[in-house]
Design an enzyme around this catalytic site. Structure first.
Site, PDB file in Angstrom:
ATOM      1  N   GLU A 325       1.016  -1.216  -0.130  1.00 33.90           N
ATOM      2  CA  GLU A 325       0.163  -0.282   0.074  1.00 33.90           C
ATOM      3  C   GLU A 325       0.929   1.081   0.126  1.00 33.90           C
ATOM      4  O   GLU A 325       1.697   1.366   1.071  1.00 33.90           O
ATOM      5  CB  GLU A 325      -0.915   0.130   1.187  1.00 33.90           C
ATOM      6  CG  GLU A 325      -1.906  -1.007   1.228  1.00 33.90           C
ATOM      7  CD  GLU A 325      -2.942  -0.861   2.662  1.00 33.90           C
ATOM      8  OE1 GLU A 325      -3.889  -1.044   2.461  1.00 33.90           O
ATOM      9  OE2 GLU A 325      -2.340  -0.674   3.559  1.00 33.90           O
ATOM     10  N   CYS A 326       0.674   2.208  -0.982  1.00 34.19           N
ATOM     11  CA  CYS A 326       1.089   3.469  -1.055  1.00 34.19           C
ATOM     12  C   CYS A 326       2.828   3.550  -0.890  1.00 34.19           C
ATOM     13  O   CYS A 326       3.451   3.087  -1.713  1.00 34.19           O
ATOM     14  CB  CYS A 326       0.515   4.253   0.055  1.00 34.19           C
ATOM     15  SG  CYS A 326       0.973   6.094   0.014  1.00 34.19           S
TER      16      CYS A 326
END
Length: 443
Positions: A325-326
């Site tokens: 994620e991210c």
């Protein structure tokens, strides 16, 4: 007689909000939590909406985990039962709002009305006198279904200034306290918000000092009690029973909702935490989670840990699931370029370059849909990808257009999108057991 199928409790509660961002509500909320904790009370703090950094400080201030409440992201039912569960034990419940009181859909005010909590606006009084009363009046009257009985004046110049503010309020509004400008009520920030709590060596001293400032300003009085009641949630099926998941957690990878960790355990998973910065090998796991954080600030250290790079690549080459994620996505690229323009070797699971920019590149509530499942969450990042692979999916914005690309490759699911796992337990389970990757297909 206690109903085992319901949470039920009564506790003083308030939603700390403001006319807009930058009024000082985060530090006021943290200082209030520490003030009452230091007085021997059990304090529970919640954060409205998606946020990782404020809750780190609020957790240190209160001594208890901080969960998210957002009617669209977490669902209205979860907002109700988390507050009711907290009220069974807590002596005080505080909810920190986001942005301005009425900003967003849903807004902090929507949550206050849903939960039956009074709003307690923090208003930056610098440069104002009687106009402070007009701002307070507007916040209190804008919605008939919202309760506002008290306000807090922040960054007050002098006792006389505080008296002018109190005199300018309408008769049915009370000034809970006039908080002077003070260094203890500020914390350093970087591009995503506050510095992580673990990076501030003097954070507890700052919080204790801020609590004393609030006590001297008269904010040691408890808000009015609120009664909370809600059905207990139905436990999810054990879709990840026996599954071992390695969760990256250190200064570079730290954006972890407590609720997401709870959900994985409730699904039956066994969590093993590891540090890509400091460890040289992965724990014995079936799947990995590389959450968001600040890998770009630790690019040189991550690049130098070649043993960890090799372990993560071997995990990926074996087709084992990875959720990135991210910041986790950025670290999976061939190259990561930090804010100073320095290039560092990434894990090399995806081709291309991740670059930190000075401009916000993505912000808002998003959902990732697959079949009948909808994983809700958000995006907030300054990163861009250059010469990257083609995306297999895109998230969808709650409002407007322009979703985040989702890259699926040999068990890897990577995106700038941050998911709130409890919104779609079956979809989350499919990511960590590999079925998601198989159903979507990969490059």
């Amino acid at each position: 007689m206690t109903d085992s199928g319901h949470f039920h409790g009564r506790a003083p509660a308030a939603l700390i909000s403001a006319p807009g961002s930058g009024q000082g509500k985060s530090l006021i909320t943290a200082a209030l939590a520490r003030l009452h904790r230091n007085a021997g009370r059990q304090v529970r703090v919640f954060k409205f909406g998606p946020d990782y950094l404020d809750p780190m400080v609020l957790e240190r201030a209160s001594g208890a985990p901080v969960y998210q409440l957002q009617p669209w992201m977490t669902g209205e039912a979860e907002c109700r039962w988390r507050l009711a569960e907290a009220a069974e034990q807590a002596d005080l419940i505080l909810v920190e709002g986001a942005m301005g009181l009425f900003d967003g859909t849903p807004s902090s005010a929507d949550l206050a009305v849903l939960a039956g909590i009074p709003a307690l606006p923090v208003i930056d009084a610098w440069g104002m006198a009687q106009t402070f009363g007009a701002v307070a009046l507007g916040l209190a009257r804008y919605r008939e279904d919202l309760t506002v009985r008290e306000v807090i004046a922040n960054r007050v110049a002098s006792p006389r200034h505080g008296a002018l503010l109190a005199e300018g309020l309408p008769a049915d509004l009370t000034l809970l306290g006039a908080v002077p400008r003070h260094d203890a009520l500020t914390l350093p920030e970087r591009h995503l918000g506050l510095i992580q709590a673990g990076e501030l060596a003097d954070l507890d001293e700052r919080l204790d000092q801020a609590a004393r400032v609030l006590a001297e300003a008269g904010l040691d009085r408890l808000p009015e009690p609120v009664t909370f009641s809600a059905p207990r949630p139905t436990p999810p099926p054990p879709l990840l029973a026996g599954r071992r998941i390695g969760v990256a957690r250190d200064a570079a990878f730290a954006f972890l909702y407590p609720a997401n960790l709870d959900l994985l355990r409730e699904l039956g998973a066994e969590l093993h935490f590891f540090s890509p910065l400091n460890d040289t090998a992965l724990p014995p796991v079936d799947a990995l989670w590389l959450p968001g954080g600040y890998p770009e600030l630790h690019g040189a250290t991550l690049a130098a840990n070649t043993s960890m790079h090799g372990a993560i690549r071997a995990h990926h080459d074996a087709g084992k699931p990875i959720l990135a994620e991210c910041g986790g996505l950025m670290s999976c690229m061939d190259t990561v370029v930090d804010g100073d323009g320095e290039a560092h070797q990434g894990f090399g699971l995806l081709s291309g370059t991740a670059r930190l920019t000075g401009k916000l590149q993505g912000l808002g509530m998003h959902a990732l849909r697959l079949g009948d499942d909808e994983l809700r969450g958000h995006t907030f990042h300054h990163g861009t990808l250059e010469n990257g692979p083609a995306a297999q999916l895109f998230s969808e914005k709650q409002s407007g257009t322009g979703g985040e690309p989702v890259f699926v490759k040999n068990g890897l699911v990577a995106s700038f999108f941050h998911g709130y796992f409890a919104s779609a337990p079956a979809l989350v389970a499919s990511i960590f057991d590999g079925r998601f990757s198989l159903s979507v297909g990969s490059e």
